[in-house]
Write a protein that holds these residues in place. Structure first.
Motif, PDB file in Angstrom:
ATOM      1  N   ASP A 166       0.850  -1.186   0.000  1.00 56.55           N
ATOM      2  CA  ASP A 166       0.000   0.000   0.000  1.00 56.55           C
ATOM      3  C   ASP A 166       0.889   1.241   0.000  1.00 56.55           C
ATOM      4  OD1 ASP A 166      -1.612   2.231   0.792  1.00 56.55           O
ATOM      5  OD2 ASP A 166      -3.061   0.854   1.694  1.00 56.55           O
ATOM      6  N   SER A 167       0.843   2.026  -1.074  1.00 56.21           N
ATOM      7  CA  SER A 167       1.741   3.184  -1.214  1.00 56.21           C
ATOM      8  C   SER A 167       1.548   4.215  -0.106  1.00 56.21           C
ATOM      9  CB  SER A 167       1.558   3.830  -2.587  1.00 56.21           C
ATOM     10  OG  SER A 167       0.235   4.323  -2.742  1.00 56.21           O
ATOM     11  N   LYS A 168       0.333   4.361   0.415  1.00 59.38           N
ATOM     12  CA  LYS A 168       0.111   5.307   1.515  1.00 59.38           C
ATOM     13  C   LYS A 168       0.841   4.859   2.778  1.00 59.38           C
ATOM     14  CE  LYS A 168      -4.238   7.046  -0.224  1.00 59.38           C
ATOM     15  NZ  LYS A 168      -5.662   7.166  -0.082  1.00 59.38           N
ATOM     16  N   VAL A 173       5.490   5.315   6.628  1.00 57.62           N
ATOM     17  CA  VAL A 173       6.663   4.784   7.325  1.00 57.62           C
ATOM     18  C   VAL A 173       7.935   5.418   6.771  1.00 57.62           C
ATOM     19  CG1 VAL A 173       7.137   2.703   5.931  1.00 57.62           C
ATOM     20  CG2 VAL A 173       7.636   2.698   8.370  1.00 57.62           C
ATOM     21  N   GLY A 174       7.945   5.749   5.491  1.00 56.77           N
ATOM     22  CA  GLY A 174       9.105   6.398   4.888  1.00 56.77           C
ATOM     23  C   GLY A 174       9.408   7.744   5.526  1.00 56.77           C
ATOM     24  N   ARG A 175       8.387   8.501   5.846  1.00 56.79           N
ATOM     25  CA  ARG A 175       8.593   9.805   6.502  1.00 56.79           C
ATOM     26  C   ARG A 175       9.230   9.632   7.879  1.00 56.79           C
ATOM     27  NH1 ARG A 175       5.450  14.171   4.237  1.00 56.79           N
ATOM     28  NH2 ARG A 175       4.173  13.393   2.523  1.00 56.79           N
ATOM     29  N   ILE A 176       8.776   8.632   8.600  1.00 54.46           N
ATOM     30  CA  ILE A 176       9.329   8.368   9.933  1.00 54.46           C
ATOM     31  C   ILE A 176      10.790   7.945   9.817  1.00 54.46           C
ATOM     32  CG2 ILE A 176       9.149   6.920  11.999  1.00 54.46           C
ATOM     33  CD1 ILE A 176       6.082   6.729  11.298  1.00 54.46           C
ATOM     34  N   ILE A 177      11.067   7.051   8.891  1.00 54.28           N
ATOM     35  CA  ILE A 177      12.442   6.578   8.680  1.00 54.28           C
ATOM     36  C   ILE A 177      13.351   7.726   8.266  1.00 54.28           C
ATOM     37  CG2 ILE A 177      13.894   5.163   7.162  1.00 54.28           C
ATOM     38  CD1 ILE A 177      12.498   3.572   9.383  1.00 54.28           C
TER      39      ILE A 177
END
Length: 191
Positions: A166-168, A173-177
């Motif tokens: 799911d791209s959302k 999670v990408g922003r957090i990482i």
């Protein structure tokens, strides 16, 4: 998606490579990132009791200390959650045992393990204090006084799962990482 329809990967290394590639894709082009997510497997020894092996880590060239650790499984956590959480807790305790004084991070008393179980990503932040580090090294003194401080524990805060399909979820999670990787980069390159 029904978990019964998702088969375990043939090899855990497939999941590991996919996660490390995702972590690097999210962070590699940001100008404030000076760290790399690597497939380097790290072994931590906990005294003579046991060793913990990880599947990857976040590192900065010239800095020996891992800034985060990675653990993957080819299957979902369902039915195995207790064993997986025990393994991740043991990895975290062994990491703390090997690197108790992690630069400025020691004052923050938290560390991160990034996990991927098949298609699901989890972020687990460990919180601890100086008394817990003393406990790990068997340096604390136990007092039987009623005024003595209670024993110290490490608390594992698990967030997720984020579904890789799911791209959302991946964006979230990408922003957090990315934020975590920037923070770690600044911590170790500003000294």
């Amino acid at each position: 998606m029904n978990s019964a329809l998702v088969k375990a990967a043939n090899d855990e290394q497939i999941v590991n490579t996919a996660l490390i590639l995702l972590l690097n894709t999210v962070t590699m082009f940001h100008p404030s990132v000076h760290a790399d997510w690597a497939i380097d497997r790290k072994i931590f020894h906990f005294g003579d009791f046991f060793e913990a092996r990880t599947d990857g880590l976040l590192k900065i060239a010239g800095v020996e200390v891992p800034l985060a650790i990675v653990e993957v499984k080819s299957h979902l956590r369902e039915g195995n959650i207790n064993q997986i959480q025990m393994q991740e807790s043991a990895q975290m305790a062994a990491w703390l045992y090997n690197y108790p004084n992690q630069g400025l991070l020691t004052s923050q008393f938290r560390r991160l393990i990034v996990s991927q179980d098949n298609r699901e990503i989890y972020l687990t932040f460990a919180e601890y204090d100086a008394a817990y580090l003393q406990y790990l090294k068997n340096e604390n003194t136990i007092s039987v006084s009623k005024d003595a401080a209670p024993p110290s524990f490490m608390t594992m805060h698990q967030f997720g799962p984020w579904n890789c399909f799911d791209s959302k979820f991946v964006e979230s999670v990408g922003r957090i990482i990315l934020a975590f990787t920037i923070q770690q980069s600044k911590t170790y390159t500003s000294n």
